[in-house]
Design an enzyme around this catalytic site. Structure first.
Site, mmCIF file in Angstrom:
data_model
loop_
_atom_site.group_PDB
_atom_site.id
_atom_site.type_symbol
_atom_site.label_atom_id
_atom_site.label_comp_id
_atom_site.label_asym_id
_atom_site.label_seq_id
_atom_site.Cartn_x
_atom_site.Cartn_y
_atom_site.Cartn_z
ATOM 1 N N GLU A 236 0.903 -1.046 -0.027
ATOM 2 C CA GLU A 236 0.134 0.091 -0.101
ATOM 3 C C GLU A 236 0.976 1.026 -0.103
ATOM 4 O O GLU A 236 1.714 1.298 0.974
ATOM 5 C CB GLU A 236 -0.765 -0.213 1.335
ATOM 6 C CG GLU A 236 -2.031 0.735 1.148
ATOM 7 C CD GLU A 236 -1.864 1.876 1.987
ATOM 8 O OE1 GLU A 236 -1.017 3.057 1.506
ATOM 9 O OE2 GLU A 236 -2.337 1.673 2.929
ATOM 10 N N CYS B 213 -2.459 7.877 4.998
ATOM 11 C CA CYS B 213 -2.541 7.077 3.354
ATOM 12 C C CYS B 213 -3.748 8.002 2.885
ATOM 13 O O CYS B 213 -3.751 7.965 1.746
ATOM 14 C CB CYS B 213 -2.606 5.680 3.466
ATOM 15 S SG CYS B 213 -1.648 4.737 4.599
#
Lengths: 512, 512
Positions: free
Chosen positions: B265, B302
């Site tokens: 990720e 994120c």
């Protein structure tokens, strides 16, 4: 219907402007009419543009409409009639009865995916309701569904002119998932591909779907396929073929600006393990069944039993005697292409000349397009120290490995690379020994069979035709069976959407 | 419990023999005691050997035992008490209350996966019965289940010292799937990692599991992580971090003899789209909520909203006024590490100096470890022609793009790379315009939110924390939520197995 040499792009028949080539009659090596012309970069560009344009519409077709489309493809393939079998027989050298069964499998596969689409489970709908009273912060409403990845490039396989080519498993599962498909036809059966491609195009038209839902390109070389995999609008690849071919596509796909998944089914020697009691009770029977599986379709199946493992004893001799005797009366068979025939002969010659290998049988003599099955033997220690013996010889060639004991047999299994299948032949007294191996086999292969052989892959919900690398590029999936639809999907989560904005399938349980 | 500088291998505390390093107090830059030593190649070798040895046993633990183990990890983490929060606060600069919430999330995550394990759906059990009467050949009995991939390497994330580190989401989902885990601790919080690692090791012991079920290695450099990903016994990788780091691991993984999946990720700017009616009705409110999301945890999430898109009108000015005013009273925050702080300042300086970008706010002045949030604006045409403006600035920096009209806004969305989230701010009159965009957004991101922001990722069944490349390495999966368990599984098919030889879960419906 007649073969004209066309490709299909944007709902139209299009002549290629690339290199001319002909289908080759497998049995004779003679060129067949008409001439085909390879596609060009421009054809790839157009097909990708059409597919990208069709995608938003096609992926949101109702389940009923999409299922009906798959069934119409099946009907249109049946409607081609004998011409399809005739052409395929000439192009591939496979027998008419073999191809009739393969056609049955192909249309059955399309209809099975139609059912899977109607069932709708593949959408993976998840409803995860809000909790406004949760502390310290309220819980949002979350809903999830799978969406189609995007246009998929499918490569026709030489060894399945129907079941893994233009309207084969990869195409059926990608279309079922909601992905437009662009097929790169296999140059070994371009006429068969054209006939099926026209049937799919007809089905697109009858179903009233966007023209870009399906396209088919021809090419005797690699350019069209490579350009297709590199095109940014292609979002996944389905491939069945050689390891070299699969690795080349994986490399292109991983070097794109946006890498994409390649589902490549590549190579497998499909170990067969003969346990002592099974051998004692049924050595002759197993030997005959083994040869039947080995020589099916000239051995040109991905699940062909290329390796036999057993503990060396007198019952193994009985198996070998039975197998060699069955092989001696197995007729020569035509291979799919001259190249495949050549590679098979080379592989067999290499084994024949290997210092640690004994030739047991090569059936009858080889012709120029026809070959006979070959059987070899070696011992466990030799197998473990010569990696060349682990490599697939595509065709009806198999290697028996005499193992000293259970430990050596286990060592051989642990030294193997990933496989599509492993077969165990067991009788009651073998179960304890087999049970100890199952965990190893689960890590080795996608499918484990008892008292059977890997050939004859059932198209059904619990089939796995896949396995750890290098059997496939991605052991987390299958290319045969309904589970294959998941290869072409990804999950999307919708948070706190007003009902009107949700995709229809996710509106269901919103009402309070 | 005290931090000693240890690693955990094979159920024992082990001192590293590699390069010495210290945890750095984020707020001051001072070194913290004790010294840590990086692991060595030998440590990787041992940890992998233990994991491989533990794998056959661990993957076949009963669902109840595995679920209990996950719950015991949660209990052991709670049992560390305040020392965990204290150490994590010093190492990361995140506030104690932030870390307490993160601990709640971390143990909740473990308990949710325990429930998921008990439910057992992840096994994907399929029963596909035999039909001995089928023509032309009988149908075999087929059963399918998912099996664990093998030992998994998990990389601790700098920005989630608890929820995505030693016992975070990747570890929880891999353990739930039946995979032993080897964690490479993040060098920005080695003490926090050690405390949690010891808790997991204790849980392994309490649950009576093989020692190799869990290991944790330290390293301030890249060697240990790289060796881990290259080790043939590692079968999957979980990573949250920079794009550079993710790509490096993907490269190692793809060049192995047996390539393995890397779930990385990486980066996302999480577009926020402000629709005209929402802006007209709630510009000030949205502006404030935006700044709250932007500055949460110093913007080090994120899902931080790094891009705002709106059609340029007077209501957008109201949003900008509200956001800049909220930013001006947002206090400076400590960033996780000196390196991250430096990169943030460079990113902000680059935007400040960009000819097409106007600086709207940088809050208060920057300190040497503390920074303030930054807001910039540009126009659609400039954004479309300067790819540098699409890049993530990790931290509380965001760029507003004034779009000429709906078409330009859509063009901007279509030019973006894959994202984790997209947020829409809509009121009733905006729904038609939003609906038109949803198909584009589904292709762009893993999660689409309405009237919220991506920060605050719910850990639940319908969450997708993932998205098309380069947001993640594999948009077919999620790293948050129960669906994450599927990343560490692959299907195996069992054909015509005698009942005694089947895995217990597949025996169920055999009785006739």
């Amino acid at each position: 219907m007649t073969v004209t040499g066309d490709q299909f792009i944007g709902g139209r028949s299009v002549s290629g402007a690339g290199k001319e080539f002909h289908a080759i009659e497998a049995a004779t090596g003679n060129a067949l009419e008409p001439a085909f012309h390879g596609g060009t970069g421009d054809d790839v560009e157009k097909a990708a543009a059409f597919a990208w344009q069709a995608f938003p519409n096609y992926r949101e077709t109702t389940l009923e409409k999409r299922a009906g489309f798959l069934e119409t493809i099946a009907d249109q393939i049946i409607a081609i009639g004998d011409e399809l079998i005739d052409r395929a027989t000439r192009e591939t050298g496979l027998s008419a009865s073999h191809l009739e069964r393969e056609r049955t499998r192909t249309v059955g596969q399309l209809r099975l995916f139609a059912k899977e689409v109607r069932r709708g489970d593949f959408q993976e709908l998840r409803f995860d309701p809000a909790d406004p009273n949760r502390l310290p912060v309220p819980k949002p409403d979350l809903r999830l569904r799978n969406v189609a990845l995007g246009p998929v490039a499918v490569f026709g396989a030489s060894n399945f002119p129907l079941a893994f080519s233009v309207a084969g498993g990869d195409t059926a599962s990608a279309l079922a998932a909601g992905c437009p498909v662009i097929v790169k036809a296999h140059p070994a059966h371009p006429g068969t591909s054209e006939l099926v491609g026209r049937a799919v195009q007809k089905a697109v038209e009858l179903a009233g779907l966007p023209a870009g839902t399906f396209a088919m390109l021809q090419d005797s070389g690699f350019e069209v396929g490579q350009a297709l995999v590199a095109d940014p609008r292609i979002r996944a690849v389905g491939f069945t073929g050689s390891q070299r071919g699969g690795l080349a596509l994986m490399k292109i796909a991983s070097e794109r600006k946006q890498p994409i998944p390649v589902y490549a089914e590549m190579s497998s020697i499909n170990p067969v393990i003969l346990f002592p009691n099974a051998l004692r009770n049924r050595a002759e029977e197993i030997g005959k069944a083994f040869v039947s599986s080995l020589s099916l379709g000239a051995g040109q199946f991905c699940t062909n039993p290329g390796l036999v493992l057993a503990i060396d004893d007198s019952n193994l001799e009985r198996f070998i005697a039975s197998a060699t005797s069955a092989l001696s009366v197995t007729p020569e068979q035509t291979m799919l292409t001259g190249g495949i025939c050549e590679a098979y002969k080379n592989g067999v010659a290499k084994l024949s000349g290997h210092v640690e290998v004994t030739k047991l049988s090569t059936g009858t003599a080889n012709g120029s397009h026809q070959v006979s099955a070959a059987l070899f033997e070696t011992n466990g220690a030799a197998f473990l120290s010569h990696h060349a013996l682990h490599e697939e010889v595509f065709g009806a060639s198999s290697l028996i490995v005499r193992c000293r004991d259970e430990n050596e047999l286990r060592g051989v299994l642990e030294a193997l690379e990933g496989q599509l299948t492993v077969s165990l032949h067991v009788d009651d007294g073998d179960l304890d020994a087999a049970r100890v191996l199952v965990p190893t086999l689960e890590m080795l292969a996608g499918r484990i069979l008892v008292n059977g052989f890997g050939t004859g892959v059932e198209v059904s919900p619990a089939m796995v035709h896949g396995g750890p690398y290098p059997a496939t590029s991605d052991g987390r999936s299958t290319s045969v069976g309904t589970l294959a639809i998941y290869r072409f999907l990804r999950p999307v989560s919708y948070q706190d959407f007003p009902i009107d904005l949700l995709p229809p399938a996710l509106r269901a349980s919103l009402e309070v």
